[in-house]
Write a protein that holds these residues in place. Structure first.
Motif, PDB file in Angstrom:
ATOM      1  N   ARG A  45      41.651  31.344  37.380  1.00 55.72           N
ATOM      2  CA  ARG A  45      40.373  32.002  37.663  1.00 55.72           C
ATOM      3  C   ARG A  45      39.820  32.692  36.418  1.00 55.72           C
ATOM      4  O   ARG A  45      38.632  32.632  36.131  1.00 55.72           O
ATOM      5  CB  ARG A  45      40.526  32.985  38.822  1.00 55.72           C
ATOM      6  N   TYR A  46      40.693  33.368  35.640  1.00 55.06           N
ATOM      7  CA  TYR A  46      40.244  33.946  34.362  1.00 55.06           C
ATOM      8  C   TYR A  46      39.809  32.834  33.405  1.00 55.06           C
ATOM      9  O   TYR A  46      38.860  32.984  32.649  1.00 55.06           O
ATOM     10  CB  TYR A  46      41.360  34.746  33.706  1.00 55.06           C
ATOM     11  N   ALA A  96      36.187  30.643  45.250  1.00 58.57           N
ATOM     12  CA  ALA A  96      36.912  31.803  45.767  1.00 58.57           C
ATOM     13  C   ALA A  96      37.711  31.451  47.004  1.00 58.57           C
ATOM     14  O   ALA A  96      38.623  32.172  47.386  1.00 58.57           O
ATOM     15  CB  ALA A  96      35.929  32.924  46.085  1.00 58.57           C
ATOM     16  N   TYR A 219      30.732  34.832  39.393  1.00 58.88           N
ATOM     17  CA  TYR A 219      32.029  35.013  38.714  1.00 58.88           C
ATOM     18  C   TYR A 219      32.204  36.463  38.247  1.00 58.88           C
ATOM     19  O   TYR A 219      33.263  37.061  38.408  1.00 58.88           O
ATOM     20  CB  TYR A 219      32.112  34.104  37.484  1.00 58.88           C
ATOM     21  N   ARG A 222      32.892  38.795  41.038  1.00 60.19           N
ATOM     22  CA  ARG A 222      34.224  38.616  41.606  1.00 60.19           C
ATOM     23  C   ARG A 222      35.328  39.111  40.682  1.00 60.19           C
ATOM     24  O   ARG A 222      36.490  39.115  41.055  1.00 60.19           O
ATOM     25  CB  ARG A 222      34.478  37.124  41.844  1.00 60.19           C
ATOM     26  N   GLY A 223      34.967  39.462  39.427  1.00 61.52           N
ATOM     27  CA  GLY A 223      35.987  39.906  38.491  1.00 61.52           C
ATOM     28  C   GLY A 223      36.732  38.782  37.801  1.00 61.52           C
ATOM     29  O   GLY A 223      37.867  38.944  37.368  1.00 61.52           O
ATOM     30  N   TYR A 224      36.103  37.573  37.696  1.00 57.99           N
ATOM     31  CA  TYR A 224      36.737  36.440  37.029  1.00 57.99           C
ATOM     32  C   TYR A 224      36.552  36.504  35.517  1.00 57.99           C
ATOM     33  O   TYR A 224      37.214  35.787  34.786  1.00 57.99           O
ATOM     34  CB  TYR A 224      36.109  35.113  37.478  1.00 57.99           C
ATOM     35  N   ASP A 226      37.058  38.189  32.306  1.00 57.82           N
ATOM     36  CA  ASP A 226      37.830  39.228  31.627  1.00 57.82           C
ATOM     37  C   ASP A 226      37.344  39.339  30.184  1.00 57.82           C
ATOM     38  O   ASP A 226      37.370  38.349  29.440  1.00 57.82           O
ATOM     39  CB  ASP A 226      39.319  38.874  31.638  1.00 57.82           C
TER      40      ASP A 226
ATOM     41  N   GLY B  51      41.674  40.568  39.049  1.00 56.28           N
ATOM     42  CA  GLY B  51      40.253  40.905  39.134  1.00 56.28           C
ATOM     43  C   GLY B  51      39.941  42.050  38.199  1.00 56.28           C
ATOM     44  O   GLY B  51      40.808  42.864  37.879  1.00 56.28           O
ATOM     45  N   GLU B  52      38.699  42.083  37.730  1.00 66.16           N
ATOM     46  CA  GLU B  52      38.296  43.153  36.819  1.00 66.16           C
ATOM     47  C   GLU B  52      37.955  44.412  37.611  1.00 66.16           C
ATOM     48  O   GLU B  52      37.551  44.343  38.766  1.00 66.16           O
ATOM     49  CB  GLU B  52      37.077  42.697  36.016  1.00 66.16           C
ATOM     50  N   ARG B  57      32.285  44.816  36.365  1.00 66.29           N
ATOM     51  CA  ARG B  57      31.804  43.739  37.238  1.00 66.29           C
ATOM     52  C   ARG B  57      30.321  43.851  37.564  1.00 66.29           C
ATOM     53  O   ARG B  57      29.689  42.857  37.872  1.00 66.29           O
ATOM     54  CB  ARG B  57      32.609  43.733  38.541  1.00 66.29           C
TER      55      ARG B  57
END
Lengths: 280, 126
Positions: A45-46, A96, A219, A222-224, A226, B51-52, B57
């Motif tokens: 995912r990252y 997701a 993305y 969703r925190g993908y 980084d 997750g960040e 985000r």
């Protein structure tokens, strides 16, 4: 490994990927995800988050140069972006919900497809005039003729619904896998819609950034994405693709395309196996 | 046909794209330098998805951490500029098509822009 060490490694790999991607026309995004997941054991995912962002950078950078040459058809691109952006949103939502292993298998299949399509000879048969639907939608234009002083060539689109559907699929794959789906976009335009090669490739490049932006928002949310990983990937791929575009004039691209397609096919098999084993 | 106006429209579009990518790369590079200077010696860990955090985000959170000169915040700000570049290009095209009195393509472009904004404003959470 320290963050400094891994960042340098990722930047070097991304530089090479962007360079080869620009030189062979396959795009740098396709090898970034296997490189990060198989090589450095980054979560997929990252990896797709970082790859998608680098796709926006290379597409926008190259498109800026292409639009000046007069091949890019902004109307055709905008019309087909209806399909790719909707597909990209669907793909990002799907990403997701699917397990990492399934995404890896689809990724491998998409890699094999793009390597195969890149090597297959494609007959060019541009249509001088479009069919009635294309004319109503003004999906037509003219591009610079071959050679200096040649008159501009007029062209029109055929089989719009088929092209539109293929673009929707390209959007889904882009949003699901974090790639540009350039091979499928070009196929939709030059084979399905019968547009000239140069118009297809430059308009595809022009569309890739908008397609990717449609899933990038999801993305990010969703925190993908980084920052520590995406920074070396984005800067590396961008620098590599700029260098690749410069070197394109001097290089013997035919052999290189075979080699790079072979590398991609090998990575594809690795991805599929890792996905099936649940090793990602 | 629409030669002249199409050409100037394309030149402007090219300018937006070049500027957006250059600005994004510059901000990301500055953020990266700060991030590596502060955290470069730590151990990298991205093997497992976590997750960040919230501040990396959302646009508001990113802006806050970038203003606090956080390296990661600045990188995310640069990436946000990069994502916004094609969106700005689409928004600008509405103006171009409107100047050419092309109603069909004003409508098409407005629709594309609305899909993009839907995604950027958190529509994917649905």
């Amino acid at each position: 490994m320290t963050i400094l060490g891994s960042s340098a490694l990722v930047a070097a790999g991304s530089l090479a990927a962007g360079f080869l991607g620009a030189l062979t026309g396959l795009g740098g995004g396709v090898v970034i995800v296997p490189l990060l997941t198989l090589g450095l054991h980054v979560d997929i995912r990252y990896a797709i988050g970082a790859s998608l962002v680098s796709v926006i950078a290379t597409s926008s950078g190259a498109a800026a140069a292409y639009v000046r040459e007069g091949y890019t058809n902004i109307r055709i691109g905008m019309f087909l972006e209806l399909a790719t952006t909707l597909g990209a949103i669907a793909g990002a939502v799907l990403a997701a919900r699917l397990p990492a292993g399934a995404i890896a298998v689809v990724f491998g299949a998409a890699l094999l497809l793009s390597a195969w399509m890149n090597l297959r000879p494609r007959p060019e048969h541009p249509a001088a005039s479009g069919d009635p639907l294309a004319r109503r939608l003004r999906l037509e234009g003219s591009c610079p003729g071959a050679g200096p002083g040649a008159p501009p060539r007029a062209y029109g689109a055929r089989r719009v619904p088929l092209g539109f559907a293929l673009m929707g699929l390209a959007g889904i794959l882009s949003g699901l896998l974090g790639i540009g789906s350039g091979a499928l976009k070009v196929l939709a335009m030059d084979q399905a819609m019968r547009l000239p090669f140069k118009v297809s490739t430059t308009t595809s490049n022009f569309m890739i950034g908008v397609t990717a932006a449609a899933s990038a928002g999801i993305y990010l949310d969703r925190g993908y994405i980084d920052p520590g990983l995406t920074m070396p990937v984005m800067l590396g791929v961008l620098a590599g693709s700029l260098l690749g575009a410069r070197a394109l004039i001097a290089a013997r691209v035919r052999v290189l395309r075979w080699v790079f397609s072979g590398v991609i096919a090998a990575l594809a098999v690795e991805m599929i196996l890792a996905g099936l084993r649940g090793g990602l | 046909m629409r030669g002249w106006s199409d050409r100037s429209l394309q030149a402007a579009v090219g300018g937006i794209l070049r500027f957006g990518v250059a600005a994004a790369a510059l901000i990301v590079a500055c953020g990266g330098a700060i991030y590596l200077a502060r955290h470069g010696a730590q151990t990298a860990a991205l093997g497992r998805f976590q997750g960040e955090p919230e501040e990396l985000r959302t646009a508001a959170g990113i802006l806050r951490s970038a203003l606090a000169l956080s390296g990661r915040g600045l990188i995310q700000l640069g990436l946000l500029v990069l994502i916004a570049t094609p969106v700005a290009r689409v928004a600008f095209s509405i103006l171009g098509f409107a100047l050419e009195r092309d109603r069909l393509y004003v409508a098409v472009t407005v629709l594309v822009l609305s899909f993009l904004l839907f995604s950027l404003l958190g529509g994917g959470r649905l």
